[in-house]
Design an enzyme around this catalytic site. Sequence first.
Site, PDB file in Angstrom:
ATOM      1  CG  HIS A 221      -1.514   1.313   1.002  1.00 56.61           C
ATOM      2  ND1 HIS A 221      -2.447   1.657   0.931  1.00 56.61           N
ATOM      3  CD2 HIS A 221      -1.611   2.269   2.607  1.00 56.61           C
ATOM      4  CE1 HIS A 221      -3.321   3.245   0.884  1.00 56.61           C
ATOM      5  NE2 HIS A 221      -2.183   2.977   2.085  1.00 56.61           N
TER       6      HIS A 221
ATOM      7  CG  ASP B 290       6.979  17.372 -26.708  1.00 58.57           C
ATOM      8  OD1 ASP B 290       6.960  16.915 -25.345  1.00 58.57           O
ATOM      9  OD2 ASP B 290       6.051  16.623 -27.879  1.00 58.57           O
TER      10      ASP B 290
ATOM     11  CD1 TRP C   4       6.541   3.389   3.544  1.00 60.42           C
ATOM     12  CD2 TRP C   4       7.697   4.382   2.835  1.00 60.42           C
ATOM     13  NE1 TRP C   4       6.359   5.394   4.210  1.00 60.42           N
ATOM     14  CE2 TRP C   4       7.630   5.089   3.087  1.00 60.42           C
ATOM     15  CE3 TRP C   4       8.376   3.926   1.131  1.00 60.42           C
ATOM     16  CZ2 TRP C   4       7.957   6.377   3.585  1.00 60.42           C
ATOM     17  CZ3 TRP C   4       9.244   5.521   1.623  1.00 60.42           C
ATOM     18  CH2 TRP C   4       8.836   6.326   2.180  1.00 60.42           C
TER      19      TRP C   4
ATOM     20  CB  SER D  50      10.412   5.907 -14.271  1.00 56.76           C
ATOM     21  OG  SER D  50       9.300   6.822 -14.722  1.00 56.76           O
ATOM     22  CB  SER D  51      11.536   8.977 -10.393  1.00 61.39           C
ATOM     23  OG  SER D  51      10.695   8.801  -9.906  1.00 61.39           O
TER      24      SER D  51
ATOM     25  CG  HIS E 233      12.311  14.834   6.500  1.00 58.17           C
ATOM     26  ND1 HIS E 233      11.612  14.703   6.799  1.00 58.17           N
ATOM     27  CD2 HIS E 233      12.336  15.828   5.382  1.00 58.17           C
ATOM     28  CE1 HIS E 233      10.610  15.276   6.709  1.00 58.17           C
ATOM     29  NE2 HIS E 233      11.018  16.179   5.961  1.00 58.17           N
TER      30      HIS E 233
ATOM     31  CD  GLU F 167       9.690  10.062  -2.604  1.00 58.57           C
ATOM     32  OE1 GLU F 167      10.763  10.096  -3.437  1.00 58.57           O
ATOM     33  OE2 GLU F 167       8.398   9.624  -2.762  1.00 58.57           O
TER      34      GLU F 167
ATOM     35  CE1 TYR G 138       8.497  18.993   3.573  1.00 55.47           C
ATOM     36  CE2 TYR G 138      10.754  18.869   3.663  1.00 55.47           C
ATOM     37  CZ  TYR G 138      10.060  19.044   3.968  1.00 55.47           C
ATOM     38  OH  TYR G 138       9.316  18.773   5.759  1.00 55.47           O
TER      39      TYR G 138
ATOM     40  CB  SER H 237       0.597  28.618  -5.426  1.00 58.93           C
ATOM     41  OG  SER H 237       1.183  28.654  -4.319  1.00 58.93           O
TER      42      SER H 237
ATOM     43  CG  HIS I 190      12.025  14.542  11.549  1.00 53.06           C
ATOM     44  ND1 HIS I 190      12.854  15.565  10.868  1.00 53.06           N
ATOM     45  CD2 HIS I 190      11.791  13.667  10.260  1.00 53.06           C
ATOM     46  CE1 HIS I 190      11.979  15.435   9.827  1.00 53.06           C
ATOM     47  NE2 HIS I 190      11.429  14.084   9.544  1.00 53.06           N
ATOM     48  CG  HIS I 191      12.481   9.794   8.992  1.00 52.45           C
ATOM     49  ND1 HIS I 191      10.907  10.445   9.238  1.00 52.45           N
ATOM     50  CD2 HIS I 191      12.198  11.501   8.351  1.00 52.45           C
ATOM     51  CE1 HIS I 191       9.874  11.318   8.502  1.00 52.45           C
ATOM     52  NE2 HIS I 191      11.761  11.949   7.793  1.00 52.45           N
TER      53      HIS I 191
ATOM     54  CB  THR J 290       5.818  25.169   5.795  1.00 56.21           C
ATOM     55  OG1 THR J 290       6.741  24.261   5.786  1.00 56.21           O
ATOM     56  CG2 THR J 290       4.870  23.779   5.342  1.00 56.21           C
TER      57      THR J 290
ATOM     58  CE  LYS K 218       6.272  26.430  -0.253  1.00 53.32           C
ATOM     59  NZ  LYS K 218       5.281  27.939  -1.899  1.00 53.32           N
TER      60      LYS K 218
ATOM     61  NE  ARG L  41       4.253   3.409  10.724  1.00 50.10           N
ATOM     62  CZ  ARG L  41       4.461   4.002  10.143  1.00 50.10           C
ATOM     63  NH1 ARG L  41       5.869   4.395  10.675  1.00 50.10           N
ATOM     64  NH2 ARG L  41       4.862   4.152   8.715  1.00 50.10           N
TER      65      ARG L  41
END
Lengths: 380, 531
Positions: free
Chosen positions: B80, B109, B145, B173-174, B257, B259, B261, B272, B306-307, B332, B335, B454
């Site tokens: 998931h 293009d 994951w 790909s990315s 991390h 990722e 963002y 925006s 921080h993870h 943040t 924004k 979790r």
Amino acid sequence: MRGRNRIWLLLVSLFSNAAWSDSQLNLTKGVTAISNEVYDLHMLVLYICTAIGVIVFGVMFWSIIFHRKSKGAKPADFHESTKIEILWTAIPVVILIAMAIPATSTLIAMEDNSDSDITIQVTGSQWKWHYKYFDQDIEFYSVLSTPREQYENHNGEPATRSEHYLIEVDKPLVIPVNKKVRFLLTSDDVIHSWWVPAFAVKQDANPGFINEAWAKVDKPGIYRGQCAELCGKDHGFMPVVVEVKSEEDYQQWLKEQQQLIADAANAEQASLSASMSKEELMQLGESTYLAHCAACHQPTGLGIPPAFPALKGSPIATTGSIEEHIDIVFNGKAGTGMQGYGKQLSLKEIAAVVTFERNAWGNDTGDLVQSADVKAASGE
Amino acid sequence: MTTDTLENTEHHEEHHAQPSGIKRWLYTTNHKDIGTLYLWFSFIMLLVGGGLAMIIRAELFQPGLQIVEPDFFNQLTTTHGLIMVFGAIMPAFTGFANWMIPMMIGAPDMALPRMNNWSFWILPFAFSILIGSFFMESGAPNFGWTFYAPLSTTYSNGSTAFFVFAVHIMGISSIMGAINVIVTIMNMRAPGMTYMKMPLFVWTFFITAYLLIAVMPVLAGVVTMVLTDTYFGTSFFNAAGGGDPVMFQHIFWFFGHPEVYIMILPAFGIVSTIIPAFARKKLFGYSSMVYATASIALLSFIVWAHHMFTTGMPLFGELFFMYCTMLIAVPTGVKVFNWVATMWRGSMSFEIPMLFSIAFVILFTIGGFSGLMLALTPVDFQYHDTYFVVAHFHYVLVTGSLFSIFAGTYYWLPKWTGHMYNQTLAQWHFWCSIISVNLLFFPMHFLGLAGMPRRIPDYALQFADFNKWVSIGGFAFGLSQLLFLAVVIKCIRSGEKAADKPWDGAEGLEWTVASPAPYHTFSTPPAIKDE
């Protein structure tokens, strides 16, 4: 009619006090000075965030209500203001500093592991905790005690579930009140995380490394937590239970444990010369198997291949030599999830389990294994 | 900035013989076709990942194991997460980038059209491998994951090789997609469009692309180390061989991390764009928005640990990562304040894109607040690895990223299809989603605070009531997305004819071309005039 009653019953049960009395909304305050500080910090940040939210969303909803096109609002022309932009950068910085100061002092206090009164080594393994008291010669495993029938409900719900369903163990960790207890955490296999919310202690148990944490509990009682780091299949089934006792009760408990250990050693010695019948071995073997082996190899002996191989029809439990079979059960198999049970089970139990595995599910070898055979084959 | 509408460029189409049927999609190098492919692919992945989540919620509806085994439960949570992150959110944004960036900067293009085709068409293979592993003997990846070693190496169920190969393909790909975005933006802007005149949407994708190029190779590195640890006897993460399992987490989160963002900066860009259009007022603080986006991107490289506050970091490390993480609240916040200031004294109307954008601002901010709470190390010890964290990242990723994708889709659907969407159905989609998503994720905060870890397939009895509600919300939210599918299909097939610029407050070059957008646009660059 019955259907309507049921829906009615469901609705009533959802909104009745009884249904919600167990549900906790907020963080636990806990029973240590640190956990209280953590709780206060949590509330402080929660209030600050709520206040900011009310202001920001308030302004936004004001616009949404009063500055709408349908009310004939004409758009203003401004689209920047250095003054206000500096302001709303600076104010958050000040708020953050106000949060960081108490957070820093709490953190420094939490990480001060010095001057402990008692040290206990906590070792995680799939899926149980092992506690070892330094200077006391006391060590034991702590395993989930909720019976399987209560949670394996593929064939229907159990009649009742125990009050502490999934957060109860056979032997809780016991510590004295008002003493600084230091925990040294490590793991035998994957990463686990030892967590007792009431102590505000959550620390990873990493294989091959030792972490430290400590707690000084103010109040005797039983405190419950769980493994917090995904550690494989039964991650949800390895609870942590800590019983905090008064000093006298703790000393009493220590004495009892030492007596139990001495008794067990005597029984072990006696079992070496005893010989058990097949019925006795199979009976003890089955109960031991269900308690310690069935989580992976399954009650049916079919396992969950490829990670957890089947024992039914397996060469190890049929044509292979008894010595090898004992060796795997006793010492485990490196590089796999198979732990060594030499430390966890008595010689008698290992003998019974090996006998059981060689004679159950159609593995009809007819082999009988006695404690003395285990002693001989284990190489100790 | 105003623009001249140049001659309609449709006549160029005649020069190329178009393959039809499946070949059109297989061989296409057209940015609009590839954008469409990305968007449909991500929607299919959203349904697959959502289906897996429904099984998870069905199992968690009541205490006890009724539907799945714990090991299969772990496979569900793992796939998931992987499918939603790499299959749903990221390709959807690449789809937006493909469709809109050339039209927003006045380019004909993307700069590297063949690579564009390739970077899309390897994705279905990556996800076939990942999903296909469900049907193999080993089962699907079951280590989360985040695939922490040694659970994913020594103790894996044998799915590690498929997982690693699939992630490698997604990463390639990315990276190719990101290179294409950067090259296009740097080289193909219409004359006169300086960097600080680019729409903010383009800016956020530009910065995101740099993040991708910086961290996807790190992910590729760490999965390769996992691969060799599992199958080739290395010991990067095995203490017995001189390695360190915590090093895995450092490398993983150094990717992980930024990722996060990568999945939210494009959302900022979309919102925006939409808020000024329906507030009929220019975006407040354009340049501070650009700087805030860039600072969030830079800060994302120095907050990864921080993870990992509970892994046993030294006090100094914990303090450093706590302070840096708290700092992210500043840009943040800027924004959010800018969006609110854009609405302030505007002339607002509430079409579906605006409704989703307003929901985004509120719910993303709630996710930001819980993020700030998680940043504080001492309290993080209590929140870490509980449902509080699950609530936090679903607020930023579902009501954040996914809602921005919905908002953007409704906003540009008239341009893409030439039709207006069905108002009534879209209203149903919005209101069903917003109610059910909060029923789904808000009680998770309470569950986490009360102590529910979790990734567990069964739970203690005190968590039963909230889990019931969460599951009901989950099913409702999942089913609501079928409404979205209905809206989009209806809009493609029929619907009121859309004007070239269906939103009176909308700005940008994309509204100067016809609706639906011709197959080729801006073959001759538009002229950008100064105000």
